[in-house]
Write a protein that holds these residues in place. Structure first.
Motif, PDB file in Angstrom:
ATOM      1  N   LYS A   1       4.110   5.851  -5.418  1.00 33.19           N
ATOM      2  CA  LYS A   1       4.285   5.848  -6.870  1.00 33.19           C
ATOM      3  C   LYS A   1       3.116   6.510  -7.616  1.00 33.19           C
ATOM      4  O   LYS A   1       3.327   7.262  -8.576  1.00 33.19           O
ATOM      5  CB  LYS A   1       4.425   4.395  -7.336  1.00 33.19           C
ATOM      6  CG  LYS A   1       5.121   4.251  -8.651  1.00 33.19           C
ATOM      7  CD  LYS A   1       5.491   2.798  -8.865  1.00 33.19           C
ATOM      8  CE  LYS A   1       6.344   2.629 -10.100  1.00 33.19           C
ATOM      9  NZ  LYS A   1       6.750   1.236 -10.303  1.00 33.19           N
ATOM     10  N   ALA A   2       1.903   6.238  -7.139  1.00 33.67           N
ATOM     11  CA  ALA A   2       0.724   6.709  -7.890  1.00 33.67           C
ATOM     12  C   ALA A   2       0.240   8.088  -7.468  1.00 33.67           C
ATOM     13  O   ALA A   2      -0.357   8.809  -8.265  1.00 33.67           O
ATOM     14  CB  ALA A   2      -0.413   5.708  -7.708  1.00 33.67           C
ATOM     15  N   VAL A   3       0.503   8.474  -6.224  1.00 37.21           N
ATOM     16  CA  VAL A   3      -0.124   9.691  -5.712  1.00 37.21           C
ATOM     17  C   VAL A   3       0.878  10.795  -5.397  1.00 37.21           C
ATOM     18  O   VAL A   3       0.547  11.975  -5.484  1.00 37.21           O
ATOM     19  CB  VAL A   3      -0.953   9.331  -4.444  1.00 37.21           C
ATOM     20  CG1 VAL A   3      -1.523  10.551  -3.792  1.00 37.21           C
ATOM     21  CG2 VAL A   3      -2.051   8.356  -4.796  1.00 37.21           C
TER      22      VAL A   3
ATOM     23  N   TYR B   1       0.843  -1.204   0.000  1.00 32.80           N
ATOM     24  CA  TYR B   1       0.000   0.000   0.000  1.00 32.80           C
ATOM     25  C   TYR B   1       0.881   1.258   0.000  1.00 32.80           C
ATOM     26  O   TYR B   1       0.660   2.192  -0.773  1.00 32.80           O
ATOM     27  CB  TYR B   1      -0.899  -0.011   1.236  1.00 32.80           C
ATOM     28  CG  TYR B   1      -1.843   1.162   1.338  1.00 32.80           C
ATOM     29  CD1 TYR B   1      -3.095   1.131   0.730  1.00 32.80           C
ATOM     30  CD2 TYR B   1      -1.489   2.298   2.067  1.00 32.80           C
ATOM     31  CE1 TYR B   1      -3.957   2.202   0.832  1.00 32.80           C
ATOM     32  CE2 TYR B   1      -2.342   3.377   2.170  1.00 32.80           C
ATOM     33  CZ  TYR B   1      -3.584   3.322   1.557  1.00 32.80           C
ATOM     34  OH  TYR B   1      -4.447   4.395   1.666  1.00 32.80           O
TER      35      TYR B   1
ATOM     36  N   MET C   1       2.645   1.703  -3.392  1.00 33.36           N
ATOM     37  CA  MET C   1       1.724   2.138  -4.447  1.00 33.36           C
ATOM     38  C   MET C   1       1.326   3.602  -4.256  1.00 33.36           C
ATOM     39  O   MET C   1       1.246   4.364  -5.222  1.00 33.36           O
ATOM     40  CB  MET C   1       0.477   1.261  -4.443  1.00 33.36           C
ATOM     41  CG  MET C   1      -0.416   1.558  -5.621  1.00 33.36           C
ATOM     42  SD  MET C   1      -1.786   0.429  -5.717  1.00 33.36           S
ATOM     43  CE  MET C   1      -2.612   1.040  -7.172  1.00 33.36           C
ATOM     44  N   ALA C   2       1.102   3.983  -3.004  1.00 30.81           N
ATOM     45  CA  ALA C   2       0.722   5.374  -2.725  1.00 30.81           C
ATOM     46  C   ALA C   2       1.835   6.314  -3.150  1.00 30.81           C
ATOM     47  O   ALA C   2       1.585   7.343  -3.793  1.00 30.81           O
ATOM     48  CB  ALA C   2       0.417   5.551  -1.244  1.00 30.81           C
TER      49      ALA C   2
END
Lengths: 186, 163
Positions: free
Chosen positions: B46-48, B40, B43-44
Motif C-alpha cells: 500500500k505504501a511503497v 508488513y 503495508m509495503a
C-alpha cells in the motif's frame, strides 16, 4: 515497447530529420518521464530530455546494431538523468530531500486512498525525493515504467542482484518514512 | 526461514510478481500463519508499490521536439553532421588536405636537398682549410721561419722597438 525498424535508424543516422522524429516519438515518453522523476523538476527534465535526444542523434552512426536500440536509448537517458541529479551539490540535495520529506509528513499520507491526482503526484515526488539517485532510478524503472529486473540491469549495465538490492533498500527507506507518518498522525 | 529473510523477499521478488512455484507457496503459507509478516506485506504494497503504480505518466511538452529539431537543423546548417563511424575517424587521422600535403612535400624536398648537398660541401671546405693551415704551420716550425713572429705582431712602433 517494440523495437523500431532498422531502416528508420539508418536513415536518421544519415541526417534524415523525419526518421529521427519517429525515434523521438517512440522514446520521448520514457525519456521525459524518467528525467522528470529522477531530477524532480519539469524544467530540468526538459533540459535532460533535449540533451538525451541530441546525444542520440549525434551518436547514431556509432550504433552498431549489436544490442537493442531501445536499451541503448534508455541507457543514455538514465545516465544523463542520474548525472544531472548527482551534479547538484550534496548540501542542496540534502536540503531539498529534507524539505520535501517534511512537506510530505505534514500534508500527505501515502496510504490515504481518498486523495486527488494532484496529491497523488505530490506523494510520488516526495517519496522519490527521499531516495538517493541510484535507488530512485531503480524504483522509477520498475514501478513507473514497468521494466523487468533483467531490463533494468541491462539499462544500468549492472547485475540483477544489484538491482534487487537497490529496490529493497529504497523500499525499506520509504516504508520507514510511511510508518513515521502514520505514527505522527495518531 | 526467518521473518527478516522473508521480508526481504516480500519487498522485492514477491511484490514484483517474480516468485513462482514452491517458493511462492512457502512464502504465502508463512504469511497465512504470521500476523506480523502479513501486516508488513500489506503495508509495503500500500505504501511503497501502489502510489507509483497509480501515478500518471507525464507527456513531454510539444515544444520539446521543436527545440530539438531546431538544434538539429542548426547543426546540419553549420555542416555538423552526426558523429562519423570508427572507420571514418580512423581514415581522417591519416588524411591531410591537398594544399597542406603539397606544402609539406615541398618543405621535405628542400630539407633533403640541403642535407645531401650543401652541408657536406661546407664541412668539407672547412676541414680542407684547417688542414692546409696546420700543414703550413708545421712546415714553418720545421724550417725555423720568422714569419710566425711577424704573424703574431701588431705592427706598432713599440713592438718594433722591443723586437
Amino acid at each position: 515497447m517494440t523495437e523500431l525498424a532498422k531502416e528508420i535508424i539508418v536513415e536518421a543516422a544519415d541526417g534524415n530529420v523525419e526518421s529521427f522524429e519517429k525515434i523521438y516519438r517512440a522514446y520521448s515518453g520514457f525519456v521525459y518521464n524518467v528525467a522528470l522523476r529522477v531530477v524532480n523538476d519539469a524544467g530540468a527534465a526538459e533540459e535532460v530530455a533535449q540533451d538525451v535526444f541530441l546525444t542520440v542523434y549525434r551518436k547514431l552512426k556509432t550504433f552498431a546494431f549489436k544490442s537493442s536500440f531501445k536499451t541503448w536509448v534508455y541507457r543514455i537517458a538514465v545516465n544523463r538523468a542520474i548525472n544531472h541529479a548527482k551534479k547538484r551539490s550534496k548540501e542542496a540535495e540534502r536540503s531539498v530531500a529534507f524539505d520535501d520529506t517534511m512537506e510530505w509528513r505534514l500534508a500527505v499520507d501515502p496510504m490515504n486512498e481518498h486523495i486527488d491526482q494532484a496529491h497523488r503526484e505530490k506523494v510520488v515526488s516526495s517519496l522519490l525525493a527521499a531516495l538517493n539517485p541510484d535507488q530512485r532510478v531503480c524504483l522509477v524503472l520498475r514501478d513507473l515504467e514497468g521494466l523487468s529486473y533483467e531490463e533494468i540491469a541491462d539499462t544500468l549495465e549492472t547485475n540483477i542482484n544489484t538491482v534487487r538490492s537497490r529496490l529493497k533498500r529504497g523500499r525499506e527507506r520509504l516504508l520507514t518514512l510511511s510508518k513515521e507518518v502514520a505514527e505522527h498522525e495518531m | 526461514m526467518k521473518c527478516s529473510d522473508l521480508r526481504e523477499q516480500i519487498l522485492t521478488d514477491y511484490l514484483d510478481g517474480r516468485m513462482e512455484g514452491a517458493a511462492r507457496e512457502a512464502l504465502e503459507a508463512h504469511l497465512a500463519a504470521c500476523d506480523e509478516c502479513r501486516a508488513y506485506s500489506a503495508m509495503a504494497r500500500k505504501a511503497v508499490i501502489e502510489p507509483f503504480r497509480r501515478a500518471e505518466r507525464a507527456a513531454p511538452p510539444e515544444s520539446l521536439w521543436q527545440q530539438i529539431s531546431a538544434r538539429i537543423e542548426a547543426e546540419q546548417g553549420s555542416s555538423v553532421t552526426p558523429e562519423p563511424g570508427f572507420m571514418a575517424k580512423l581514415k581522417s587521422m591519416f588524411t591531410l588536405p591537398k594544399p597542406a600535403f603539397a606544402a609539406a612535400a615541398v618543405v621535405a624536398l628542400l630539407v633533403v636537398a640541403v642535407v645531401t648537398t650543401r652541408l657536406p660541401r661546407v664541412q668539407e671546405e672547412t676541414v680542407t682549410t684547417t688542414m692546409t693551415e696546420e700543414i703550413d704551420y708545421m712546415s714553418d716550425l720545421l724550417e725555423g721561419s720568422n714569419h710566425l713572429v711577424n704573424l703574431e705582431g701588431y705592427g706598432t712602433v713599440i713592438e718594433d722597438y722591443f723586437l
